[in-house]
Design a protein around this motif. Structure first.
Motif, short mmCIF file in Angstrom:
data_model
loop_
_atom_site.label_atom_id
_atom_site.label_comp_id
_atom_site.label_asym_id
_atom_site.label_seq_id
_atom_site.Cartn_x
_atom_site.Cartn_y
_atom_site.Cartn_z
N GLY A 42 110.46 126.74 116.28
CA GLY A 42 110.74 125.50 115.57
C GLY A 42 112.23 125.26 115.38
O GLY A 42 112.71 124.13 115.53
N LYS A 43 112.98 126.31 115.05
CA LYS A 43 114.42 126.16 114.86
C LYS A 43 115.11 125.82 116.18
O LYS A 43 116.02 124.98 116.21
N ASN A 44 114.70 126.45 117.26
CA ASN A 44 115.31 126.14 118.55
C ASN A 44 114.95 124.73 119.02
O ASN A 44 115.80 124.03 119.58
N VAL A 45 113.70 124.31 118.78
CA VAL A 45 113.31 122.95 119.14
C VAL A 45 114.09 121.94 118.30
O VAL A 45 114.50 120.89 118.80
N ARG A 46 114.31 122.25 117.03
CA ARG A 46 115.10 121.36 116.17
C ARG A 46 116.52 121.21 116.71
O ARG A 46 117.09 120.13 116.69
N THR A 47 117.07 122.31 117.22
CA THR A 47 118.41 122.25 117.79
C THR A 47 118.44 121.36 119.03
O THR A 47 119.43 120.66 119.27
N VAL A 48 117.35 121.36 119.79
CA VAL A 48 117.28 120.51 120.98
C VAL A 48 117.04 119.05 120.58
O VAL A 48 117.63 118.13 121.15
N LEU A 49 116.17 118.83 119.59
CA LEU A 49 115.87 117.47 119.16
C LEU A 49 117.10 116.78 118.59
O LEU A 49 117.35 115.61 118.88
N ILE A 50 117.85 117.49 117.77
CA ILE A 50 119.07 116.92 117.17
C ILE A 50 120.21 117.86 117.52
O ILE A 50 120.50 118.81 116.79
N PRO A 51 120.87 117.67 118.66
CA PRO A 51 121.87 118.62 119.15
C PRO A 51 123.18 118.55 118.39
O PRO A 51 124.19 118.03 118.86
N ILE A 52 123.17 119.06 117.14
CA ILE A 52 124.38 119.19 116.36
C ILE A 52 124.55 120.64 115.99
O ILE A 52 123.69 121.48 116.28
N ASN A 53 125.65 120.96 115.35
CA ASN A 53 125.96 122.36 115.06
C ASN A 53 125.20 122.83 113.83
O ASN A 53 125.75 122.94 112.73
N TRP A 54 123.90 123.09 113.98
CA TRP A 54 123.10 123.62 112.88
C TRP A 54 123.63 124.99 112.47
O TRP A 54 124.22 125.71 113.24
N LYS A 55 123.39 125.35 111.21
CA LYS A 55 123.81 126.67 110.73
C LYS A 55 123.17 127.77 111.56
O LYS A 55 123.76 128.81 111.82
N PHE A 56 121.94 127.56 112.00
CA PHE A 56 121.23 128.54 112.83
C PHE A 56 121.94 128.76 114.14
O PHE A 56 121.78 129.79 114.78
N ASN A 57 122.77 127.80 114.55
CA ASN A 57 123.37 127.85 115.87
C ASN A 57 124.77 128.46 115.88
O ASN A 57 125.36 128.59 116.94
N THR A 58 125.32 128.79 114.71
CA THR A 58 126.68 129.32 114.66
C THR A 58 126.71 130.75 115.14
O THR A 58 125.73 131.49 115.04
N ASN A 59 127.89 131.13 115.67
CA ASN A 59 128.12 132.50 116.12
C ASN A 59 127.09 132.98 117.14
O ASN A 59 126.66 134.14 117.14
N GLN A 60 126.66 132.05 118.00
CA GLN A 60 125.73 132.38 119.08
C GLN A 60 124.39 132.90 118.58
O GLN A 60 123.67 133.59 119.30
N GLN A 61 124.01 132.56 117.33
CA GLN A 61 122.76 133.11 116.79
C GLN A 61 121.56 132.63 117.58
O GLN A 61 120.60 133.38 117.77
N ALA A 62 121.61 131.37 118.01
CA ALA A 62 120.46 130.85 118.76
C ALA A 62 120.28 131.59 120.08
O ALA A 62 119.17 131.83 120.52
N LEU A 63 121.39 131.95 120.74
CA LEU A 63 121.28 132.69 122.00
C LEU A 63 120.93 134.15 121.75
O LEU A 63 120.23 134.76 122.55
N ARG A 64 121.43 134.72 120.65
CA ARG A 64 121.10 136.12 120.37
C ARG A 64 119.63 136.27 120.05
O ARG A 64 119.01 137.27 120.40
N ASN A 65 119.05 135.29 119.35
CA ASN A 65 117.65 135.35 118.97
C ASN A 65 116.78 134.66 120.02
O ASN A 65 115.90 133.87 119.68
N TRP A 66 117.03 134.97 121.28
CA TRP A 66 116.29 134.31 122.35
C TRP A 66 114.83 134.76 122.35
O TRP A 66 114.49 135.86 121.91
N ASP A 67 113.99 133.88 122.79
CA ASP A 67 112.58 134.19 122.98
C ASP A 67 112.10 133.43 124.22
O ASP A 67 112.78 132.52 124.69
N LEU A 68 110.97 133.84 124.74
CA LEU A 68 110.43 133.23 125.96
C LEU A 68 109.16 132.45 125.71
O LEU A 68 108.61 131.86 126.64
N TRP A 69 108.67 132.43 124.45
CA TRP A 69 107.45 131.69 124.17
C TRP A 69 107.68 130.19 124.29
O TRP A 69 106.89 129.48 124.94
N GLY A 70 108.75 129.71 123.64
CA GLY A 70 109.05 128.28 123.72
C GLY A 70 109.30 127.81 125.14
O GLY A 70 108.69 126.83 125.60
#
Length: 200
Positions: A42-70
Motif C-alpha cells: 500500500g505504501k509503495n502504491v501510494r508513492t506511485v499514485l502520488i509521486p511526491i517525496n513521501w516520508k516513506f521514500n526518504t533515504n532510499q527506504q522504498a528501495l531498501r524495503n523492496w518486495d515482489l508481491w506488488g
C-alpha cells in the motif's frame, strides 16, 4: 584512559541491529506477515499514485524495503489484460514478463554504470510498481475502441509511470544523472504501452 571492556566481551548492538532484531519475522503469525506485506504494498502504491517525496521514500527506504508481491500482481494484471482475447495470448503474456525482467537487468546495469547503487530485485520492484498506471491505461484501451481515447489514456499512463519512477530513483543515482537512469525505463514503458494501443 582505562579500558573497561572485558576480554572477549560482545559489543552492544547498534540501533540498526536492534531494529533488525525487532523486525525478525520467523516467529510471527501468518496473518501478521500478510498484513505487514499489504501495508508495504500500500505504501509503495501510494508513492506511485502520488509521486511526491513521501516520508516513506526518504533515504532510499522504498528501495531498501523492496518486495515482489506488488510487482507480481501488477505484471499479472497487465499481462492478463494485454493477452485477453488475443490469438497469441501466451506469447503476449510471456513477452510482458520477459520485457520486465530484461528491463530490470538494463536498469541495474545502467544505474551501476552511472555510479549509483541498486540490485536486480530492487530494480524489478521499481519497474513492477510503476507499471500500475500502465495497467490502468491497458484496461482503458481494452474497454474502448476509439483510437483517440486509447491514445489519451496511454499518454497519461506513460507520463504517470515515468513521473512515479523519479522519487524511487532520486536517491539511487548521483544528482544530475536521474534523467540518464530513467531514460531506458521510459523506453520499456513505451514498448509495453504500444502493445496496449494496438490491442484489438
Amino acid at each position: 584512559m582505562a579500558n573497561f571492556d572485558a576480554p572477549g566481551a560482545q559489543p552492544l548492538p547498534t540501533s540498526v541491529e536492534v531494529r533488525e532484531i525487532d523486525e525478525n519475522t520467523l516467529d510471527e503469525s501468518v496473518l501478521k506477515t500478510i498484513w505487514r506485506d499489504l501495508v508495504t504494498i500500500g505504501k509503495n502504491v501510494r508513492t506511485v499514485l502520488i509521486p511526491i517525496n513521501w516520508k516513506f521514500n526518504t533515504n532510499q527506504q522504498a528501495l531498501r524495503n523492496w518486495d515482489l508481491w506488488g510487482p507480481l500482481i501488477f505484471m499479472l494484471l497487465l499481462a492478463t489484460t494485454l493477452s485477453w482475447g488475443s490469438q497469441s495470448a501466451s506469447t503476449i503474456f510471456a513477452m510482458v514478463f520477459a520485457e520486465c525482467g530484461l528491463g530490470a537487468i538494463v536498469l541495474t546495469i545502467n544505474v551501476i554504470v552511472l555510479g549509483g547503487d541498486i540490485v536486480f530485485f530492487q530494480a524489478l520492484c521499481l519497474l513492477g510498481y510503476c507499471l500500475f498506471p500502465i495497467c490502468i491505461s491497458a484496461i482503458v484501451c481494452a474497454s474502448f475502441s476509439q483510437t483517440w481515447v486509447r491514445g489519451i489514456a496511454l499518454l497519461l499512463g506513460l507520463g504517470w509511470a515515468s513521473a512515479a519512477t523519479i522519487p524511487f530513483m532520486g536517491k539511487a543515482v548521483p544528482p544530475g544523472r536521474q534523467t540518464l537512469a530513467i531514460y531506458p525505463v521510459v523506453l520499456m514503458y513505451c514498448s509495453i504501452g504500444w502493445l496496449a494501443l494496438v490491442k484489438s
